[in-house]
Design an enzyme around this catalytic site. Structure first.
Site, PDB file in Angstrom:
ATOM      1  N   ASP A  67      12.171 -32.567  -5.073  1.00  0.00           N
ATOM      2  CA  ASP A  67      10.953 -32.061  -5.702  1.00  0.00           C
ATOM      3  C   ASP A  67      10.816 -32.670  -7.097  1.00  0.00           C
ATOM      4  O   ASP A  67      11.721 -33.356  -7.582  1.00  0.00           O
ATOM      5  CB  ASP A  67      10.959 -30.529  -5.751  1.00  0.00           C
ATOM      6  CG  ASP A  67      12.316 -29.952  -6.162  1.00  0.00           C
ATOM      7  OD1 ASP A  67      13.124 -30.684  -6.775  1.00  0.00           O
ATOM      8  OD2 ASP A  67      12.571 -28.773  -5.877  1.00  0.00           O
ATOM      9  N   ASP A 136      14.091 -15.997  -5.800  1.00  0.00           N
ATOM     10  CA  ASP A 136      13.041 -15.483  -4.919  1.00  0.00           C
ATOM     11  C   ASP A 136      13.122 -16.079  -3.509  1.00  0.00           C
ATOM     12  O   ASP A 136      12.209 -15.911  -2.710  1.00  0.00           O
ATOM     13  CB  ASP A 136      11.657 -15.751  -5.531  1.00  0.00           C
ATOM     14  CG  ASP A 136      11.360 -17.228  -5.729  1.00  0.00           C
ATOM     15  OD1 ASP A 136      12.198 -18.083  -5.323  1.00  0.00           O
ATOM     16  OD2 ASP A 136      10.289 -17.557  -6.265  1.00  0.00           O
ATOM     17  N   HIS A 138      13.280 -19.330  -2.719  1.00  0.00           N
ATOM     18  CA  HIS A 138      12.656 -20.640  -2.488  1.00  0.00           C
ATOM     19  C   HIS A 138      13.697 -21.716  -2.190  1.00  0.00           C
ATOM     20  O   HIS A 138      14.853 -21.627  -2.611  1.00  0.00           O
ATOM     21  CB  HIS A 138      11.734 -21.054  -3.649  1.00  0.00           C
ATOM     22  CG  HIS A 138      12.401 -21.416  -4.931  1.00  0.00           C
ATOM     23  ND1 HIS A 138      11.869 -21.111  -6.165  1.00  0.00           N
ATOM     24  CD2 HIS A 138      13.561 -22.078  -5.197  1.00  0.00           C
ATOM     25  CE1 HIS A 138      12.650 -21.578  -7.118  1.00  0.00           C
ATOM     26  NE2 HIS A 138      13.699 -22.160  -6.553  1.00  0.00           N
ATOM     27  N   GLU A 143       7.754 -21.848  -2.694  1.00  0.00           N
ATOM     28  CA  GLU A 143       7.827 -20.471  -3.166  1.00  0.00           C
ATOM     29  C   GLU A 143       7.487 -19.517  -2.015  1.00  0.00           C
ATOM     30  O   GLU A 143       7.007 -19.962  -0.967  1.00  0.00           O
ATOM     31  CB  GLU A 143       6.858 -20.289  -4.341  1.00  0.00           C
ATOM     32  CG  GLU A 143       7.209 -21.150  -5.573  1.00  0.00           C
ATOM     33  CD  GLU A 143       8.398 -20.623  -6.382  1.00  0.00           C
ATOM     34  OE1 GLU A 143       9.304 -20.002  -5.796  1.00  0.00           O
ATOM     35  OE2 GLU A 143       8.419 -20.844  -7.607  1.00  0.00           O
TER      36      GLU A 143
HETATM   37  P1  PGA Z   1      19.619 -23.148  -9.821  1.00  0.00           P
HETATM   38  O1  PGA Z   1      18.216 -23.362  -9.105  1.00  0.00           O
HETATM   39  O2  PGA Z   1      20.591 -23.929  -9.024  1.00  0.00           O
HETATM   40  O3  PGA Z   1      19.444 -23.698 -11.197  1.00  0.00           O
HETATM   41  O4  PGA Z   1      19.890 -21.679  -9.788  1.00  0.00           O
HETATM   42  C1  PGA Z   1      18.139 -23.233  -7.725  1.00  0.00           C
HETATM   43  C2  PGA Z   1      16.719 -23.421  -7.260  1.00  0.00           C
HETATM   44  O5  PGA Z   1      15.790 -23.011  -7.972  1.00  0.00           O
HETATM   45  O6  PGA Z   1      16.521 -23.961  -6.172  1.00  0.00           O
END
Ligand code: PGA
Length: 261
Positions: A67, A136, A138, A143
Site C-alpha cells: 500500500d 480495526d 484492516h 478498512e
Molecule cells: P503496525 O500496523 O504494524 O504498525 O501495528 C499494522 C497495520 O496497520 O497493518
C-alpha cells in the site's frame, strides 16, 4: 488457516524470516509482498541477519509493496516507498530495480491502481505476502467493510488508523494523509502464501475476530479464512483472546517438521 503462537515478536520475526529463506532457496527470484508498520520489522531484521551471515542469498529476490499514502511528495521519508527501500530493499542489498509499488503521487490515481494490479500479475503474482493487521482488523489499508473482492484502489483512512499512524508523523494527526492506495482484499488473496504477523495486546481483539469470528467485511483480515495457505503468527499477547489457543499450540507442536510454514 494455521495459527502459530510464538513467545514474542523476535521469535515471530525469526520464524517468518526462515519461511522466506526457504522460499528463496527454492525460488531465488520469488516476489515477496512486504508490509510497513512496526510489526514486520523483526522479520526484516532476521532476514537481513541471515543475508549478512552468508546463510541466505537474497540477491535475486523481488519486492512488492502492499500500500502507499496518496499525496505525499515523492521521496517523503514516511512514504511507504521510502520506508520499504530503507527497511527491506537496502538492508537486503537489493537494487531499486527489484522493487515495485503503486504510485501514490500519480495525478491519475485510478490509473495508477490499475497499473499496479497489472504489474503484479505480469510479474507472475506474489509468492509470499507478509501482512500486519490494524487494531480495526484492516489488512493493507482495507478498512472495515472493504469489499472482500476488492482490487487495488484508493481508500480513505478511518480516524482510528489516522491516530494509530500519527506516531510516524511527529504524533500530529494533521500530517497523516487521509487517502491511500492499497492492494485490494481480492488482490491480496491472489498471493500464493499469506503470512500475517500480529504482536502486542492491542491486536488481541482483531486477531480473535480474524481467526475465530465469521468471514465478514467488517473484519477485513477474516478474508484469510478463504485462502488455501494462510499463516497467522501471533505472540502471546496478541493470542490472549483466542479461545482455541491450546488447540493451536497442540497442532503446531505436533506438525511434521518437513511441512514448514
Ligand atoms: P503496525 O500496523 O504494524 O504498525 O501495528 C499494522 C497495520 O496497520 O497493518
Amino acid at each position: 488457516m494455521e495459527v502459530v503462537i510464538v513467545p514474542d515478536a523476535k521469535a515471530g520475526g525469526e520464524l517468518i524470516a526462515e519461511a522466506v529463506a526457504q522460499l528463496l532457496r527454492r525460488k531465488p527470484d520469488a516476489l515477496l509482498g512486504v508490509a510497513t508498520g512496526s510489526t514486520p520489522l523483526p522479520v526484516y531484521e532476521a532476514l537481513t541477519a541471515k543475508v549478512r551471515a552468508g546463510e541466505l542469498d537474497a540477491s535475486a529476490a523481488r519486492i512488492a509493496q502492499l500500500d502507499e499514502y496518496v499525496g505525499l511528495p515523492a521521496g517523503h521519508p514516511e512514504s511507504y516507498r521510502a520506508t520499504v527501500l530503507r527497511e527491506v530493499v537496502e538492508p537486503l542489498g537489493l537494487g531499486p530495480g527489484s522493487f515495485m509499488g503503486p504510485d501514490g503521487s500519480a495525478e491519475d490515481v485510478q490509473a495508477a491502481c490499475a497499473a499496479y494490479d497489472a504489474a503484479l500479475a505480469s510479474a507472475g503474482g506474489v509468492d509470499l505476502q507478509l501482512l500486519g493487521i490494524g487494531t480495526d482488523g484492516h489488512i493493507g489499508f482495507n478498512e472495515p467493510c472493504s469489499s472482500l473482492a476488492s482490487r487495488t484502489r484508493i481508500k480513505t483512512l478511518t480516524e482510528q488508523t489516522i491516530k494509530d499512524n500519527a506516531r510516524f508523523f511527529d504524533g500530529d494527526v494533521g500530517q497523516v494523509p487521509r487517502h491511500v492506495i492499497t492492494q485490494g482484499i481480492g488482490t491480496i488473496l491472489e498471493a500464493r502464501h499469506l503470512v500475517l504477523l500480529a504482536t502486542g495486546e492491542g491486536k488481541a481483539d482483531a486477531v480473535a475476530a480474524t481467526v475465530e469470528g465469521p468471514v465478514a467485511a467488517v473484519v477485513p483480515a477474516s478474508a484469510l479464512q478463504r485462502h488455501p495457505h494462510a499463516t497467522v503468527v501471533v505472540d502471546e499477547a496478541a493470542a490472549s483472546k483466542l479461545k482455541l489457543a491450546d488447540y493451536f499450540r497442540h497442532t503446531y507442536t505436533n506438525k511434521p517438521e518437513w511441512q514448514g510454514l
